[in-house]
Design an enzyme around this catalytic site. Structure first.
Site, PDB file in Angstrom:
ATOM      1  N   GLY A 122      -0.227 -16.787  -1.716  1.00 54.95           N
ATOM      2  CA  GLY A 122      -1.247 -17.226  -2.673  1.00 54.95           C
ATOM      3  C   GLY A 122      -1.347 -16.348  -3.893  1.00 54.95           C
ATOM      4  O   GLY A 122      -1.237 -16.801  -5.029  1.00 54.95           O
ATOM      5  N   ALA A 162       3.269 -12.695   1.490  1.00 52.54           N
ATOM      6  CA  ALA A 162       2.041 -13.181   0.841  1.00 52.54           C
ATOM      7  C   ALA A 162       2.399 -14.278  -0.154  1.00 52.54           C
ATOM      8  O   ALA A 162       3.306 -14.118  -0.961  1.00 52.54           O
ATOM      9  CB  ALA A 162       1.320 -12.039   0.154  1.00 52.54           C
ATOM     10  N   ALA A 213       0.837  -1.204   0.000  1.00 54.16           N
ATOM     11  CA  ALA A 213       0.000   0.000   0.000  1.00 54.16           C
ATOM     12  C   ALA A 213       0.871   1.253   0.000  1.00 54.16           C
ATOM     13  O   ALA A 213       0.652   2.184  -0.789  1.00 54.16           O
ATOM     14  CB  ALA A 213      -0.920  -0.014   1.226  1.00 54.16           C
ATOM     15  N   HIS A 267      -4.228 -14.047  11.282  1.00 53.19           N
ATOM     16  CA  HIS A 267      -3.684 -13.832   9.947  1.00 53.19           C
ATOM     17  C   HIS A 267      -3.978 -12.450   9.383  1.00 53.19           C
ATOM     18  O   HIS A 267      -3.127 -11.831   8.780  1.00 53.19           O
ATOM     19  CB  HIS A 267      -4.298 -14.897   9.029  1.00 53.19           C
ATOM     20  CG  HIS A 267      -3.776 -14.880   7.637  1.00 53.19           C
ATOM     21  ND1 HIS A 267      -2.430 -14.925   7.359  1.00 53.19           N
ATOM     22  CD2 HIS A 267      -4.409 -14.833   6.435  1.00 53.19           C
ATOM     23  CE1 HIS A 267      -2.256 -14.900   6.044  1.00 53.19           C
ATOM     24  NE2 HIS A 267      -3.435 -14.830   5.465  1.00 53.19           N
ATOM     25  N   ARG A 315     -12.816 -11.496   5.140  1.00 55.74           N
ATOM     26  CA  ARG A 315     -12.130 -11.189   3.876  1.00 55.74           C
ATOM     27  C   ARG A 315     -12.124 -12.401   2.949  1.00 55.74           C
ATOM     28  O   ARG A 315     -11.821 -13.521   3.359  1.00 55.74           O
ATOM     29  CB  ARG A 315     -10.691 -10.796   4.183  1.00 55.74           C
ATOM     30  CG  ARG A 315      -9.832 -10.643   2.961  1.00 55.74           C
ATOM     31  CD  ARG A 315      -8.377 -10.499   3.355  1.00 55.74           C
ATOM     32  NE  ARG A 315      -7.839 -11.736   3.857  1.00 55.74           N
ATOM     33  CZ  ARG A 315      -6.649 -12.242   3.486  1.00 55.74           C
ATOM     34  NH1 ARG A 315      -5.897 -11.593   2.632  1.00 55.74           N
ATOM     35  NH2 ARG A 315      -6.230 -13.379   3.985  1.00 55.74           N
ATOM     36  N   HIS A 346      -6.021 -17.777   9.927  1.00 51.76           N
ATOM     37  CA  HIS A 346      -5.769 -18.646   8.772  1.00 51.76           C
ATOM     38  C   HIS A 346      -5.867 -20.081   9.254  1.00 51.76           C
ATOM     39  O   HIS A 346      -5.235 -20.459  10.246  1.00 51.76           O
ATOM     40  CB  HIS A 346      -4.390 -18.374   8.158  1.00 51.76           C
ATOM     41  CG  HIS A 346      -4.297 -18.923   6.770  1.00 51.76           C
ATOM     42  ND1 HIS A 346      -4.240 -20.273   6.520  1.00 51.76           N
ATOM     43  CD2 HIS A 346      -4.301 -18.314   5.574  1.00 51.76           C
ATOM     44  CE1 HIS A 346      -4.212 -20.459   5.211  1.00 51.76           C
ATOM     45  NE2 HIS A 346      -4.246 -19.281   4.612  1.00 51.76           N
ATOM     46  N   GLU A 401      -8.819 -19.928  -5.076  1.00 55.44           N
ATOM     47  CA  GLU A 401      -8.757 -20.070  -3.621  1.00 55.44           C
ATOM     48  C   GLU A 401     -10.164 -20.124  -3.052  1.00 55.44           C
ATOM     49  O   GLU A 401     -11.137 -19.845  -3.757  1.00 55.44           O
ATOM     50  CB  GLU A 401      -7.973 -18.908  -3.013  1.00 55.44           C
ATOM     51  CG  GLU A 401      -6.491 -18.973  -3.374  1.00 55.44           C
ATOM     52  CD  GLU A 401      -5.652 -17.942  -2.636  1.00 55.44           C
ATOM     53  OE1 GLU A 401      -4.558 -18.289  -2.223  1.00 55.44           O
ATOM     54  OE2 GLU A 401      -6.083 -16.802  -2.484  1.00 55.44           O
ATOM     55  N   ARG A 417     -12.737 -19.167   5.038  1.00 59.21           N
ATOM     56  CA  ARG A 417     -11.687 -19.457   6.022  1.00 59.21           C
ATOM     57  C   ARG A 417     -12.193 -19.583   7.456  1.00 59.21           C
ATOM     58  O   ARG A 417     -11.696 -20.408   8.223  1.00 59.21           O
ATOM     59  CB  ARG A 417     -10.650 -18.346   5.996  1.00 59.21           C
ATOM     60  CG  ARG A 417      -9.784 -18.432   4.802  1.00 59.21           C
ATOM     61  CD  ARG A 417      -8.766 -17.339   4.808  1.00 59.21           C
ATOM     62  NE  ARG A 417      -7.960 -17.493   3.602  1.00 59.21           N
ATOM     63  CZ  ARG A 417      -6.972 -16.692   3.276  1.00 59.21           C
ATOM     64  NH1 ARG A 417      -6.660 -15.690   4.036  1.00 59.21           N
ATOM     65  NH2 ARG A 417      -6.287 -16.901   2.168  1.00 59.21           N
TER      66      ARG A 417
HETATM   67  C1  LIG Z   1       1.977 -15.013   5.513  1.00 58.80           C
HETATM   68  C2  LIG Z   1       0.975 -14.137   4.827  1.00 58.80           C
HETATM   69  C3  LIG Z   1       0.419 -14.519   3.623  1.00 58.80           C
HETATM   70  C4  LIG Z   1      -0.503 -13.697   2.980  1.00 58.80           C
HETATM   71  N1  LIG Z   1      -0.993 -14.070   1.749  1.00 58.80           N
HETATM   72  C5  LIG Z   1      -1.787 -13.214   1.085  1.00 58.80           C
HETATM   73  C6  LIG Z   1      -2.200 -13.497  -0.248  1.00 58.80           C
HETATM   74  O1  LIG Z   1      -1.814 -14.496  -0.837  1.00 58.80           O
HETATM   75  N2  LIG Z   1      -3.012 -12.600  -0.868  1.00 58.80           N
HETATM   76  C7  LIG Z   1      -3.442 -11.462  -0.272  1.00 58.80           C
HETATM   77  O2  LIG Z   1      -4.179 -10.687  -0.892  1.00 58.80           O
HETATM   78  N3  LIG Z   1      -3.066 -11.169   0.987  1.00 58.80           N
HETATM   79  C8  LIG Z   1      -2.239 -12.001   1.663  1.00 58.80           C
HETATM   80  N4  LIG Z   1      -1.844 -11.687   2.936  1.00 58.80           N
HETATM   81  C9  LIG Z   1      -2.259 -10.410   3.513  1.00 58.80           C
HETATM   82  C10 LIG Z   1      -1.459  -9.296   2.845  1.00 58.80           C
HETATM   83  O3  LIG Z   1      -0.119  -9.737   2.666  1.00 58.80           O
HETATM   84  C11 LIG Z   1      -1.458  -8.041   3.677  1.00 58.80           C
HETATM   85  O4  LIG Z   1      -2.766  -7.698   4.048  1.00 58.80           O
HETATM   86  C12 LIG Z   1      -0.886  -6.890   2.869  1.00 58.80           C
HETATM   87  O5  LIG Z   1       0.384  -7.246   2.383  1.00 58.80           O
HETATM   88  C13 LIG Z   1      -0.793  -5.653   3.734  1.00 58.80           C
HETATM   89  O6  LIG Z   1      -0.087  -4.682   3.026  1.00 58.80           O
HETATM   90  P1  LIG Z   1       0.185  -3.283   3.697  1.00 58.80           P
HETATM   91  O7  LIG Z   1       0.979  -2.497   2.733  1.00 58.80           O
HETATM   92  O8  LIG Z   1      -1.069  -2.733   4.215  1.00 58.80           O
HETATM   93  O9  LIG Z   1       1.067  -3.640   4.996  1.00 58.80           O
HETATM   94  P2  LIG Z   1       2.445  -4.403   5.136  1.00 58.80           P
HETATM   95  O10 LIG Z   1       2.827  -5.092   3.901  1.00 58.80           O
HETATM   96  O11 LIG Z   1       2.391  -5.210   6.380  1.00 58.80           O
HETATM   97  O12 LIG Z   1       3.465  -3.209   5.377  1.00 58.80           O
HETATM   98  C14 LIG Z   1       3.421  -2.453   6.562  1.00 58.80           C
HETATM   99  C15 LIG Z   1       4.633  -1.558   6.596  1.00 58.80           C
HETATM  100  O13 LIG Z   1       4.520  -0.608   7.637  1.00 58.80           O
HETATM  101  C16 LIG Z   1       5.735  -0.547   8.371  1.00 58.80           C
HETATM  102  N5  LIG Z   1       5.431  -0.076   9.715  1.00 58.80           N
HETATM  103  C17 LIG Z   1       4.581  -0.595  10.624  1.00 58.80           C
HETATM  104  N6  LIG Z   1       4.565   0.176  11.737  1.00 58.80           N
HETATM  105  C18 LIG Z   1       5.398   1.206  11.512  1.00 58.80           C
HETATM  106  C19 LIG Z   1       5.808   2.329  12.264  1.00 58.80           C
HETATM  107  N7  LIG Z   1       5.374   2.558  13.515  1.00 58.80           N
HETATM  108  N8  LIG Z   1       6.699   3.197  11.719  1.00 58.80           N
HETATM  109  C20 LIG Z   1       7.198   2.991  10.473  1.00 58.80           C
HETATM  110  N9  LIG Z   1       6.834   1.935   9.712  1.00 58.80           N
HETATM  111  C21 LIG Z   1       5.949   1.053  10.228  1.00 58.80           C
HETATM  112  C22 LIG Z   1       6.259  -1.963   8.305  1.00 58.80           C
HETATM  113  O14 LIG Z   1       7.631  -2.006   8.641  1.00 58.80           O
HETATM  114  C23 LIG Z   1       5.946  -2.294   6.837  1.00 58.80           C
HETATM  115  O15 LIG Z   1       6.916  -1.743   6.001  1.00 58.80           O
HETATM  116  C24 LIG Z   1      -0.909 -12.493   3.583  1.00 58.80           C
HETATM  117  C25 LIG Z   1      -0.362 -12.111   4.810  1.00 58.80           C
HETATM  118  C26 LIG Z   1       0.587 -12.916   5.422  1.00 58.80           C
HETATM  119  C27 LIG Z   1       1.180 -12.476   6.728  1.00 58.80           C
END
Ligand SMILES: Cc1cc2nc3c(=O)[nH]c(=O)nc-3n(C[C@H](O)[C@H](O)[C@H](O)COP(=O)(O)OP(=O)(O)OC[C@H]3O[C@@H](n4cnc5c(N)ncnc54)[C@H](O)[C@@H]3O)c2cc1C
Length: 561
Positions: free
Chosen positions: A50, A48, A18, A360, A395, A251, A120, A299
């Protein structure tokens, strides 16, 4: 060393899917500072497996993806947000590919290379674009590479956001009647430089929070160490509205390990998508008695069925069996899972995998409108820390990576269309320097460790897959005591990222418990033995705001200015 002041047009907090996609887009409009609390790729995104869902196959349709998403969401999705998610999806996937993401392809019947779309749980068609079983890692790699080529983006690694810089103001709206209202504006954030413990000021016209999820508040989670709910806790402290926190997705299938290292290894739903079956310790299949979609049921249903099977037989895990598939296929389709399990002594092509559910994904978060705006002016939110309404009470698999790219795009479009309203950074008020001068000793470090464990234990014991009024009330009493203790260290100690995380974990744990207490029914991911059925009059969202009693209202038409 004295604290520094950094200024940019955009401040992005978080470097997952994001944050990075927003930064790439926003760089066309101005300078961007990204702060991230560990290395740039330490994020849930990187794990991630899948894939990312979108309507990309000719036989598929937006109507079908919308229907599947709404069905998973148990009557609580915002239909407008879902419509937007699904219709924007294919363009966003092509954008990721244009930026260098290499999804897995296959040869079609007419000899062309096409995306190899997986399937999925809960999806009616094959619509999951993936890069083998390392999809997130591939997306993160491509985005970080793309960012390295853009001059006006700077990434600050090992920088932890502490709190938002905000100001409360009064606004006059003129119309038939003059209305006076209170509003809050965001001007950036206080950011801790981990290496020096100095808190610097990052000022920005617009701030985007993309700090991910909260999995670390539970002892068993698939989420990496960064997932401590920092952005949600910061926004709550600043006065933002927070919604749907009771909906935590567990999960169903993570690898059961005797020795646990803080993150459960995920056995992706795609393994079940390829035909793996769940069996109990007696070798009996049980999902066929629970749901017509069997192992591919939503799920929450699979997780609860495993939970109940384990409790019924007094076991610690069940098995996921893919041994009927050809070894070469398993190695090629799931190289990461195959290798990881092999290292722990399990050849998944020959023996079943012991699995347990683990925390998860968080469906709720900071409430946003369709433009990714929060209730705080100039604070946008995207990804897992937001509540856009697309997930409702549950979700649909692989919709979360998609949500991150779609709503970061929405934020960008909205800012681009309202450039005249963009805040001039020279007008940002002066904020006081962080005046924290505390002490820190080993004893306090041990207390922090113990309190982290206390929060996790409390969440596991009282706020897990199956809940009840009594357990939630007990959890609430305990989290309030813990919060007081943590506030006390916070006042006395030098800041460390660990102390900040503990404070945030306690806050988000409280928000989860408080929301769960309000929902006196079972819906989607929230299951309570006191009210085991959904109740029509409760098709609303629980909204929390600091200093105000919880509200129960629909978020479907939410719009912030
Ligand atoms: C093992 C696993 C498998 C998954 N598989 C899937 C899948 O196949 N398909 C799917 O759609 N979703 C999947 N998900 C869910 C999906 O990966 C996440 O919902 C998504 O990646 C979240 O993206 P994001 O950018 O919101 O946060 P994240 O990718 O978690 O990034 C958060 C960022 O914020 C930073 N941060 C946090 N707190 C602070 C702070 N206080 N100060 C500065 N930086 C901070 C972190 O260091 C990181 O860089 C999976 C999740 C996991 C854990």
């Amino acid at each position: 060393m004295t604290p520094k002041i950094y200024s940019s047009d955009f401040l992005v907090i978080g470097s997952g899917i994001a944050g990075l996609t927003f930064a790439i887009k926003a760089s066309a409009l101005g300078s961007v500072n990204i702060v991230t609390k560990k290395r740039d790729r330490d994020s849930s995104t990187n794990y991630a497996q899948g894939g990312i869902a979108a309507v990309l196959a000719p036989q598929d349709s937006p109507a079908s993806h919308i229907q599947d998403t709404l069905e998973a969401g148990a009557d609580l999705c915002n239909p407008k947000a879902v419509d937007l998610l699904v219709k924007s999806g294919p363009d966003r996937i092509h954008e990721l590919m244009d930026w260098g993401t290499r999804f897995t392809t296959r040869k079609s019947e007419n000899g062309k290379q096409v995306l190899d779309l997986g399937r999925e749980g809960g999806h009616s068609y094959n619509r999951i674009a993936h890069a083998k079983d390392l999809t997130g890692q591939e997306i993160e790699r491509a985005l970080i590479h793309k960012i390295s080529e853009i001059d006006n983006i700077t990434i600050y690694e090992d920088h932890t956001a502490v709190d938002l810089l905000t100001e409360h103001q009064l606004r006059f709206i003129t119309g038939d009647n003059e209305i006076r209202s209170d509003f809050i504006t965001c001007y950036g954030a206080y950011i801790l430089e981990n290496a020096t413990s100095i808190v610097n000021i990052f000022r920005a016209g617009i701030t985007l929070l993309a700090t991910g999820g909260v999995g670390q508040v539970y002892p068993h989670t698939t989420n990496p160490a960064i997932a401590t709910g920092d952005g949600i806790a910061m926004a709550y402290r600043a006065g933002a509205e927070i919604a749907d926190m009771e909906f935590i997705q567990f999960h169903p299938t993570t690898l059961y390990q005797e020795k646990y290292n803080g993150r459960s290894f995920l056995i992706s739903e795609a393994v079940r998508g390829e035909g793996a079956v769940l069996v109990n310790s007696r070798g009996e299949r049980f999902m066929d008695k629970v749901h017509t979609m069997k192992e591919l049921a939503p799920r929450d249903i699979v997780a609860r069925a495993i939970d109940s099977e384990v409790k019924r037989l007094g076991d610690r895990f069940v098995y996921l069996d893919i041994t009927h598939m050809d070894k070469e296929f398993v190695q090629n389709r799931f190289p990461n899972i195959y290798e990881h399990c092999l290292k722990t002594g399990i050849d998944i092509s020959r023996e079943p995998i012991p699995v347990v559910p683990a925390a998860h994904y968080l469906c709720g978060g900071i409430l946003t409108d369709l433009n990714a705006r929060s209730s705080i002016r100039n604070l946008y939110v995207s990804g897992e820390s937001s509540c856009t309404g697309v997930h409702g009470a549950n979700r649909l698999a692989s919709n979360s990576l998609l949500e991150g790219v779609v709503f970061s795009h929405q934020a960008f479009l909205h800012i681009q269309q309202n450039l005249d309203r963009k805040q001039d950074t020279s007008e940002i008020p002066d904020f006081p320097q962080w005046d924290k001068k505390g002490t820190f000793d080993l004893e306090e470090w041990i207390l922090i460790q113990h309190n982290i464990e206390d929060v996790k234990r409390l969440m596991r014991d009282y706020v897990g897959i199956v809940r009840s009024d009594r357990r939630l009330e007990r959890a609430f009493r305990r989290i309030i005591l813990l919060e007081e203790e943590i506030q006390d260290y916070y006042r006395r100690s030098t800041l460390s990222s660990q102390l900040l995380e503990l404070r945030n974990m306690a806050t988000v744990a409280k928000l989860i418990i408080r929301s769960a207490m309000e929902r006196k029914e079972s819906r989607g991911l929230h299951y309570t033995t006191d009210y085991p059925e959904p109740i029509d009059s409760m098709k609303k969202n629980v909204i929390l705001k600091s200093g105000r009693e919880p509200e129960f209202r629909s978020i479907n038409n939410v719009s912030f200015s």
